[in-house]
Design an enzyme around this catalytic site. Structure first.
Site, PDB file in Angstrom:
ATOM      1  N   SER A 150       0.827  -1.190   0.000  1.00 44.45           N
ATOM      2  CA  SER A 150       0.000   0.000   0.000  1.00 44.45           C
ATOM      3  C   SER A 150       0.869   1.251   0.000  1.00 44.45           C
ATOM      4  O   SER A 150       1.809   1.348   0.796  1.00 44.45           O
ATOM      5  CB  SER A 150      -0.901  -0.001   1.237  1.00 44.45           C
ATOM      6  OG  SER A 150      -1.610   1.207   1.368  1.00 44.45           O
ATOM      7  N   SER A 151       0.593   2.201  -0.895  1.00 50.44           N
ATOM      8  CA  SER A 151       1.309   3.467  -0.963  1.00 50.44           C
ATOM      9  C   SER A 151       2.798   3.216  -1.205  1.00 50.44           C
ATOM     10  O   SER A 151       3.166   2.705  -2.258  1.00 50.44           O
ATOM     11  CB  SER A 151       1.046   4.285   0.300  1.00 50.44           C
ATOM     12  OG  SER A 151       1.463   5.616   0.145  1.00 50.44           O
ATOM     13  N   SER A 152       3.675   3.548  -0.251  1.00 55.15           N
ATOM     14  CA  SER A 152       5.091   3.251  -0.439  1.00 55.15           C
ATOM     15  C   SER A 152       5.301   1.765  -0.723  1.00 55.15           C
ATOM     16  O   SER A 152       6.140   1.385  -1.548  1.00 55.15           O
ATOM     17  CB  SER A 152       5.877   3.657   0.812  1.00 55.15           C
ATOM     18  OG  SER A 152       7.227   3.273   0.719  1.00 55.15           O
TER      19      SER A 152
END
Length: 436
Positions: A150-152
Site C-alpha cells: 500500500s502506498s510506499s
C-alpha cells in the site's frame, strides 16, 4: 550468461547448509507474527516479520506484503487482511519494515540508484533476502512468490516486479507509482516531486524501456500486475494509475485498449488487458471516490485471487482454530503516539493506537483535536469527519479489531496556515488515551 535469481537462492541455501550462513532461531510454526533477525544480506537495514499459518501445504506460496510510509510490518499485519487469508489458503506472508526516513516517516527506497539496480543494494536486496530465507527455513515454493503493498509498499511492489521478474510470479500494487518514477531522493515526497506532483506523463515506450533497462538480456516471463487506485487520491494522484497501466502493458507488448472492463463490486471499475491466450496480464481497478485509503475490505482477497493461490490446504488442522477474543466490556485502556511531517503549507500525520487493556476492542472511533489552521484533505486506514476542529477517525472495513497489547497505525494529509503542531486530546471509544 547472467545468473538468474533462483540459482542464487539455491547457492544461498547451500551456504546455509554448509554452516557459512547462520539462520535465525528455530521458526515458530504457531500462527503468530514472528520477527526474524538474521535472514541474510540486509543492505537496507530492514526488519523482517513473517506469518506462517498453522495449516499449509508442503511447499506453501509466499506473499510479501509491504506497508505505507510511516507504517511498519507489524502494523500492516494488523491493519490488512492478508494474514486471515493466509490462514484460509495456507500461504506464508512476509511483512518487511522499511527503515529509511523520507519526509513521510520510514518509506521503502524506490528512488536511489542502488535501489533501481538489480542486486545493487538497499531495500530491494533486503526484501529478496527475506524471500530466500522463507524458502530455506519453511520449505516455501520459490516458483510461487507474490508481492503486494500500500502506498510506499505499492510503489515497492512495482519496483520489485521490475527488478526481479524471475523471482515474483505476480504483484498487486495499491496506490503505487510506476517503476523509475522518482528521479532521486530529492524527488521523493513531500518535496516538489515530479513523480507525485500531478504532472508526470511519459509515453508507454519510455515507461516500458525503464523496466527493460534493468536487465537488457532478460528474456524470461514477466510477473502479472494488478493495480489499484482511488479516484479521489490526492497524496499519490489518481492519474498515476494510467502511467502504471502504460508501463506494464508496454512491457507485455499489449494494447493500451483494455480487452474487457466490468464492475466486480460497487465502486470498483476494473479494466483487463489480456494476451492472445486470454490471460489478463495487467488488471487495473479504479475505486470510485476513494482517497489514499487502500486496501479496503475485500481488496486483499481480490489480490490473492489474481495471484491464483485460493486453494485451501488439504491437511485438516490438528486442533480446532482458536476463537478470536470478543470485545471486552468496560473501559478500554489506550495509548497514542503521533508524528507530524510538515512542509510549506502541507503536512502528514501518522497516529499509532495501542490497546493496552486486557481485552480486544472490536469497532473503534478515535476523537482528537486538530490544531487551528489545519484541514484534513485525505487519509488512510480510517475515515475522518469533520476535516478540522474536533475530528473523529473511525475504523474501516479491514481494521475494526485492536487486540490486547496490539497497535494499528492510521494517518492523514492536511493543509496548514503555519501551525504544524500535533493533534491533541485523544479519546478512544469515549475514553481518554495516554500520549507518547
Amino acid at each position: 550468461m547472467k545468473i538468474r535469481w533462483k540459482s542464487l537462492l539455491a547457492a544461498a541455501g547451500a551456504l546455509a547448509l554448509a554452516g557459512l550462513a547462520v539462520p535465525a532461531a528455530r521458526p515458530a510454526f504457531a500462527a503468530s507474527l514472528t520477527e526474524v533477525t538474521a535472514f541474510g544480506s540486509n543492505p537496507g537495514g530492514m526488519r523482517m516479520h513473517v506469518y506462517v499459518p498453522d495449516v499449509r501445504p508442503a511447499a506453501p506460496p509466499i506473499v510479501v506484503a509491504m506497508h505505507g510510509c510511516g507504517g511498519s510490518g507489524p502494523g500492516f499485519y494488523s491493519s490488512s487482511e492478508f494474514a486471515s487469508l493466509a490462514d484460509r489458503y495456507g500461504f506464508i506472508v512476509i511483512y518487511p519494515s522499511a527503515m529509511q526516513e523520507a519526509g513521510f516517516g520510514k518509506c521503502f527506497d524506490t528512488w536511489s540508484s542502488a535501489a533501481k539496480t538489480r542486486g545493487g543494494g538497499s531495500d530491494p536486496v533486503s526484501i529478496a533476502s527475506m524471500v530466500s530465507y522463507a524458502g530455506r527455513q519453511y520449505g516455501a515454493d520459490l516458483n510461487r512468490v507474490y508481492a503486494t503493498g500500500s502506498s510506499s509498499g505499492g510503489m515497492m511492489t512495482q519496483h520489485m516486479l521490475a527488478l526481479y521478474p524471475d523471482l515474483f510470479k505476480a504483484g498487486a500494487s495499491f496506490m503505487g507509482v510506476p517503476f523509475d518514477c522518482f528521479a532521486n531522493a530529492a524527488d521523493y515526497p513531500p518535496g516538489a516531486s515530479q513523480c507525485t506532483g500531478g504532472s508526470m506523463n511519459r509515453t508507454p515506450q519510455q515507461w516500458g524501456d525503464a523496466v527493460r533497462r534493468v536487465d537488457t538480456g532478460y528474456t524470461g516471463p514477466r510477473p502479472r500486475v494488478q493495480l489499484w487506485h482511488g479516484t479521489a487520491d490526492t497524496l499519490v494522484p489518481y492519474q498515476l494509475l494510467q502511467e502504471s497501466i502504460e508501463q506494464w502493458t508496454n512491457v507485455f507488448g499489449l494494447s493500451q485498449t483494455p480487452t474487457s472492463s466490468d464492475t466486480p463490486q460497487t465502486g470498483w471499475n476494473r479494466r483487463r488487458y489480456a494476451d492472445s491466450t486470454g490471460t489478463a496480464q495487467v488488471e487495473a481497478y479504479s475505486v470510485q471516490g476513494a482517497g489514499h485509503t487502500l486496501p479496503s475490505s475485500g481488496m486483499a482477497a481480490a489480490a490473492v485471487a489474481f495471484f491464483g493461490i485460493t486453494t485451501p490446504p488439504s491437511t485438516p488442522p490438528s486442533t480446532p482454530p482458536s476463537t478470536p477474543p470478543s470485545s471486552s466490556p468496560g473501559t478500554p485502556a489506550c495509548r497514542v503516539t503521533d508524528t507530524v511531517n510538515a512542509w510549506d503549507r502541507g503536512l502528514t500525520a501518522t497516529i499509532t493506537i495501542t490497546n493496552s487493556g486486557a481485552g480486544s476492542i472490536n469497532g473503534w472511533s478515535l476523537v482528537f483535536t486538530l490544531p487551528a489552521g489545519q484541514t484534513i484533505t485525505s487519509g488512510w486506514s480510517a475515515t475522518y469527519s469533520p476535516q478540522s476542529g474536533q475530528v473523529t477517525a473511525r475504523n474501516v472495513g479491514y481494521n475494526p479489531v485492536i487486540a490486547s497489547n496490539s497497535s494499528i497505525s492510521i494517518g492523514f494529509q492536511a493543509t496548514h496556515t503555519g501551525n504544524t503542531a500535533k493533534p491533541t486530546s485523544f479519546t478512544l471509544n469515549g475514553n481518554p488515551c495516554a500520549v507518547g
